[in-house]
Design a protein around this motif. Structure first.
Motif, short mmCIF file in Angstrom:
data_model
loop_
_atom_site.label_atom_id
_atom_site.label_comp_id
_atom_site.label_asym_id
_atom_site.label_seq_id
_atom_site.Cartn_x
_atom_site.Cartn_y
_atom_site.Cartn_z
N THR A 10 -1.49 -7.03 -62.95
CA THR A 10 -0.25 -6.51 -62.36
C THR A 10 0.28 -7.34 -61.18
O THR A 10 1.27 -6.93 -60.57
CB THR A 10 -0.45 -5.06 -61.87
N TYR A 11 -0.36 -8.45 -60.85
CA TYR A 11 0.03 -9.18 -59.64
C TYR A 11 1.51 -9.60 -59.60
O TYR A 11 2.12 -9.55 -58.53
CB TYR A 11 -0.85 -10.41 -59.46
N PRO A 12 2.12 -10.02 -60.72
CA PRO A 12 3.53 -10.46 -60.65
C PRO A 12 4.47 -9.45 -60.00
O PRO A 12 5.42 -9.84 -59.32
CB PRO A 12 3.89 -10.70 -62.12
N TYR A 13 4.23 -8.15 -60.20
CA TYR A 13 5.14 -7.16 -59.60
C TYR A 13 5.08 -7.23 -58.08
O TYR A 13 6.08 -6.98 -57.40
CB TYR A 13 4.81 -5.75 -60.09
N GLN A 14 3.90 -7.58 -57.52
CA GLN A 14 3.78 -7.66 -56.07
C GLN A 14 4.62 -8.81 -55.51
O GLN A 14 5.20 -8.69 -54.43
CB GLN A 14 2.31 -7.84 -55.67
N VAL A 15 4.67 -9.91 -56.26
CA VAL A 15 5.50 -11.05 -55.85
C VAL A 15 6.98 -10.65 -55.88
O VAL A 15 7.73 -10.91 -54.94
CB VAL A 15 5.25 -12.25 -56.78
N VAL A 16 7.40 -10.00 -56.96
CA VAL A 16 8.79 -9.55 -57.10
C VAL A 16 9.15 -8.58 -55.98
O VAL A 16 10.20 -8.69 -55.34
CB VAL A 16 9.01 -8.89 -58.48
N ARG A 17 8.26 -7.66 -55.72
CA ARG A 17 8.51 -6.64 -54.69
C ARG A 17 8.61 -7.27 -53.30
O ARG A 17 9.51 -6.94 -52.52
CB ARG A 17 7.37 -5.63 -54.72
N ALA A 18 7.70 -8.19 -52.99
CA ALA A 18 7.71 -8.84 -51.67
C ALA A 18 8.99 -9.65 -51.47
O ALA A 18 9.57 -9.66 -50.38
CB ALA A 18 6.49 -9.73 -51.53
N ARG A 19 9.47 -10.30 -52.52
CA ARG A 19 10.68 -11.10 -52.39
C ARG A 19 11.92 -10.23 -52.23
O ARG A 19 12.86 -10.62 -51.55
CB ARG A 19 10.80 -12.05 -53.59
N LEU A 20 11.91 -9.07 -52.84
CA LEU A 20 13.02 -8.14 -52.63
C LEU A 20 13.04 -7.62 -51.20
O LEU A 20 14.10 -7.37 -50.63
CB LEU A 20 12.90 -6.95 -53.60
N GLN A 21 11.87 -7.47 -50.61
CA GLN A 21 11.77 -6.91 -49.26
C GLN A 21 11.93 -7.95 -48.16
O GLN A 21 12.06 -7.60 -46.99
CB GLN A 21 10.40 -6.22 -49.10
N THR A 48 12.78 -16.79 -59.98
CA THR A 48 11.39 -17.23 -59.82
C THR A 48 10.94 -18.01 -61.03
O THR A 48 10.30 -19.07 -60.91
CB THR A 48 10.46 -16.01 -59.60
N TRP A 49 11.25 -17.53 -62.22
CA TRP A 49 10.87 -18.21 -63.46
C TRP A 49 11.55 -19.58 -63.57
O TRP A 49 10.91 -20.57 -63.94
CB TRP A 49 11.20 -17.34 -64.66
N GLY A 72 3.59 -19.86 -62.65
CA GLY A 72 2.78 -19.94 -61.43
C GLY A 72 3.42 -19.24 -60.25
O GLY A 72 2.72 -18.78 -59.34
N GLY A 73 4.74 -19.15 -60.25
CA GLY A 73 5.45 -18.49 -59.16
C GLY A 73 5.13 -17.02 -59.06
O GLY A 73 5.20 -16.43 -57.97
#
Length: 230
Positions: A157-168, A184-185, A191-192
């Protein structure tokens, strides 16, 4: 409050919610829950926890990502957790405190997968060594099961944390979840979506293991105490 402290407190709250929901579903039943029922119970607990705690994650992200040279810097420089909460509410309203909430809801799958894996690993391990399904494990066994379940959940599930952090992040502007994923893609590839996963595992896995060991031992102690009183 450090991110480790926040993580431990949220994990304890999530564990409490999860076990309350699980107990409600198993009440009056002789058989154990199925894997999907563990998954749904943990997802419900995660969603409940997120509704209460999303502002804390926004605050943590803002404090970690603030730096000099930003437009309207006086409005965006934070002195601490309370100052961050007040300024986000003042300049962005309630919506600002709940940025990243939608990917966060998808992120409840993290806790759901972790609790499901944890329960199933305990069950399978006890069956493998011919012990009762609910038998208490040793400290080393609890640590091993908790670490494996955490690593599995993070990897899935790690990709959602990246998406969430970038939104915040207050320094970047995205139109929404799909915009973050697309950009990001396009710029970083697969890797992003896994940036920072190694330090994240090093940070959260020990805290997770300690929390589960304490929780399980205290739970068994209280159960034994109740049985003795009877």
């Amino acid at each position: 409050m450090t991110s480790i402290q926040i993580f431990i407190q949220l994990l304890m709250f999530n564990s409490f919610s999860y076990n309350a929901i699980k107990s409600y579903k198993t009440e009056g039943r002789a058989e154990r829950l199925e894997a999907t029922e563990y998954l749904v119970s943990a997802a419900e607990a995660g969603a409940m926890t997120l509704c209460i705690t999303n502002p804390l994650w926004v605050t943590k992200t803002r404090l970690m990502l603030q730096y000099d040279g930003v437009v309207n810097a006086p409005q965006r420089q934070y002195k601490g957790m309370f100052d961050t909460l007040v300024k986000i509410y003042k300049y962005e309203g309630v919506r600002g405190l709940y940025k990243g909430f939608v990917p966060g809801l998808f992120g409840t799958s993290h806790g759901a997968l972790q609790f499901m894996a944890y329960e199933l690993l305990k069950l399978k391990y006890n069956q493998h060594i011919n012990r009762l399904p609910e038998a208490q494990l040793s400290t080393v066994e609890y640590i091993s099961v908790a670490a494996l379940s955490k690593i599995f959940a993070v990897a899935a599930t790690y990709p959602y944390q990246v998406v969430r952090a970038r939104l915040q992040d207050q320094h970047m502007f995205y139109k929404g979840v799909l915009d973050v994923i697309t950009k990001t893609w396009r710029k970083e590839g697969i890797g992003g979506f896994y940036k920072g996963i190694a330090p994240n595992l090093i940070r959260v896995t020990p805290a997770c293991c300690i929390t589960f060991v304490v929780y399980e031992n205290v739970s068994h102690f209280l159960l034994d105490l109740r049985e003795k009183k009877k």
